[in-house]
Design an enzyme around this catalytic site. Structure first.
Site, PDB file in Angstrom:
ATOM      1  N   SER A 245       0.852  -1.079  -0.055  1.00  0.00           N
ATOM      2  CA  SER A 245       0.051  -0.259  -0.108  1.00  0.00           C
ATOM      3  C   SER A 245       0.934   1.249   0.003  1.00  0.00           C
ATOM      4  O   SER A 245       2.355   1.008   0.051  1.00  0.00           O
ATOM      5  CB  SER A 245      -0.871   0.091   1.167  1.00  0.00           C
ATOM      6  OG  SER A 245      -0.049   0.221   2.277  1.00  0.00           O
ATOM      7  N   LYS A 246      -0.016   2.396  -0.042  1.00  0.00           N
ATOM      8  CA  LYS A 246       0.880   3.600  -0.193  1.00  0.00           C
ATOM      9  C   LYS A 246       1.971   3.904   0.790  1.00  0.00           C
ATOM     10  O   LYS A 246       3.160   4.339   0.668  1.00  0.00           O
ATOM     11  CB  LYS A 246       0.016   4.995  -0.014  1.00  0.00           C
ATOM     12  CG  LYS A 246      -0.657   4.823  -1.196  1.00  0.00           C
ATOM     13  CD  LYS A 246      -0.193   6.432  -1.777  1.00  0.00           C
ATOM     14  CE  LYS A 246      -0.599   6.581  -3.442  1.00  0.00           C
ATOM     15  NZ  LYS A 246      -2.167   6.815  -3.472  1.00  0.00           N
TER      16      LYS A 246
END
Ligand code: GLU
Length: 473
Positions: A245-246
């Site tokens: 994820s980010k």
């Protein structure tokens, strides 16, 4: 039999690392069969049926990202949205054969059904209440959705080329919607009709689609179509083991591109992220095409490791053609900006590249360390460089400058000889003069070998830079 693969991104954002890996595996598998088998095609389908979320910008980013990565597709890209009439026609056939039916449930009824199924912990959300009812019983004013009359017997089995045999009881799956009440095809229908019409033989995609594959198998069965081979590859996780994820860093391929990663390094890295050939780490694309197979795709989630990618990138930078690297960094350099200067800068960079590229792991780094070759005089010196040019150093620099200025021949070797002669004459160590000299001509205390730097800069520029520091103070 020829192999046909496809990459089928939904154009709702930028091309991310996971999508790029999926595309790469599909591309490479097709290329392998094109070279060693009966033929191989890699097709591109843009799954743009979600009109609210699909954008032209995202479609362009997919084309651009794939082209940059060197993953050329065969034929024209297919727009899924533009095939809605084919999707509807396919459902028309199922209806005519009694393999699909009209469902007149209202949204409220469906919501209630779902709620109840959830409460009772049932995976079947729809109870099939219109499966065997006559359309003549339809309530007035309700447009029907079309549902698949799914087989209720036995189970659906997939011999996944990565996951092995996976199965689900058919009683776990309800009759899926194929056409919504407004006539729009559902994603599940569109994927199956498109893959069939495009002649796809191998569906290689992330394992988040595995549950969809069961439903898609039901549809293949209803259509009496030969299903493709499925290969569901494990998703990519971050270095801490959680789904990527980010917070693990950038997901978008663009960011790596802007940060100075080379497509060949990304290809090599993504290839190894989930697939292995013994302990080989550095695998060029040509070699990968020869070796790639789906058997060696791991079942466990791969971990994205930026340090590994960066070190691979360093390798590919060292291997890259000097002139190609120069073109890449010229685009990033703020200078030079006019013709004459650009020419001069380019020739300096071409000459200096062989050493510069050994010192950089990304194109951004390479640009930074190359910048001193092309910046205008007078240079801005770093703090350390300023410190290196003390009073004593100035004296030596001034004398050495005269010695160098007298040279007939301005080349690495003659420059080194002259400097060594000077340090012997005055009885100092080479370092005493090399460091201030480096500070003066590069503005920094780290650079490629100083005599190489002087050679690349040329007589006029080198002496000018030394003058600049001598003159200022
Ligand atoms: N459009 C889907 C996605 O972007 C892929 C569907 C498929 O590969 O079947 O996740």
């Amino acid at each position: 039999m020829p192999v046909v693969t496809r990459f089928a991104p939904s154009p709702t954002g930028s091309l991310h690392v996971g999508g790029a890996r999926t595309a790469l595996y599909n591309w490479i598998f097709a290329k392998h069969h094109a070279r060693f088998g009966d033929g191989g095609w890699f097709l591109l389908r843009i799954e743009d049926t979600d009109r609210k979320r699909s954008t032209q910008e995202a479609i362009d980013a997919i084309y651009d990202g794939l082209a940059w990565l060197g993953l050329n597709w065969d034929g024209e890209p297919v727009s899924q949205f533009s095939r809605a009439s084919e999707h509807r026609a396919a459902v028309g056939r199922l209806l005519a054969e009694g393999r699909a039916y009209k469902c007149f449930c209202t949204p409220e009824e469906l919501a209630k059904m779902r709620e109840q199924a959830r409460r009772e912990g049932r995976s079947k959300l729809y109870d099939g209440r219109w499966r065997d009812r006559e359309p003549s019983e339809a309530p007035a004013g309700v447009e029907p959705a079309i549902r698949l009359k799914a087989a209720e017997d036995r189970e659906t089995v997939i011999n996944d080329l990565v996951q092995g045999e996976v199965r689900v009881g058919n009683d776990q799956m309800d009759d899926m919607v194929l056409l919504r009440s407004d006539g729009t095809p559902t994603y599940m229908l569109a994927v199956v009709v498109d893959d069939h019409d495009m002649g796809v033989t191998h569906v290689i995609r992330g394992d988040d689609h595995l549950t969809n594959a069961f439903r898609q198998m039901q549809l293949y069965r209803a259509f009496d179509w030969q299903p493709p081979n499925f290969a569901h590859i494990p998703l990519i996780h971050g270095s801490d083991g959680a789904k990527l994820s980010k917070r693990h860093g950038a997901l978008s391929l663009d960011v790596y591109r802007n940060d100075g990663f080379l497509p060949e390094a990304i290809r090599n890295y993504l290839l190894r992220l989930g697939w292995a050939h013994g302990d080989d780490e550095i695998i060029g694309t040509d070699q990968a095409i020869e070796w790639f197979d789906l058997d060696a795709v791991g079942r466990g989630a791969a971990r994205f490791d930026l340090a590994k990618l960066t070190s691979l990138n360093g390798h590919y930078i060292r291997e890259a053609d000097d002139m190609v690297l120069v073109q890449m960094i010229m685009k990033r350099l703020t200078q030079p900006n006019d013709g004459k200067l650009a020419e001069e800068a380019e020739s300096r960079l071409n000459k200096g590249m062989v050493s510069l590229k050994k010192r950089a792991k990304t194109i951004v780094e390479l640009t930074e360390i190359a910048e001193f070759y092309v910046t205008d005089r007078p240079l801005t010196l770093s703090k350390k460089a300023t410190k290196a040019i003390n009073q004593e150093a100035r004296g030596h620099l001034s004398q050495l400058k005269s010695a160098l200025a007298g040279l007939d021949d301005w080349h690495q070797q003659s420059l080194e000889e002259a400097t060594r002669t000077y340090v012997e004459q005055v009885g100092i160590k080479l370092g005493k003069i090399a460091q201030p000299l480096r500070a003066a001509v590069t503005g920094s205390t780290v650079s490629p070998g100083i005599f190489e730097v002087l050679d690349v800069l040329g007589r006029e520029e080198s002496l000018g830079r030394i003058n600049d520091v001598l003159g200022s103070g």
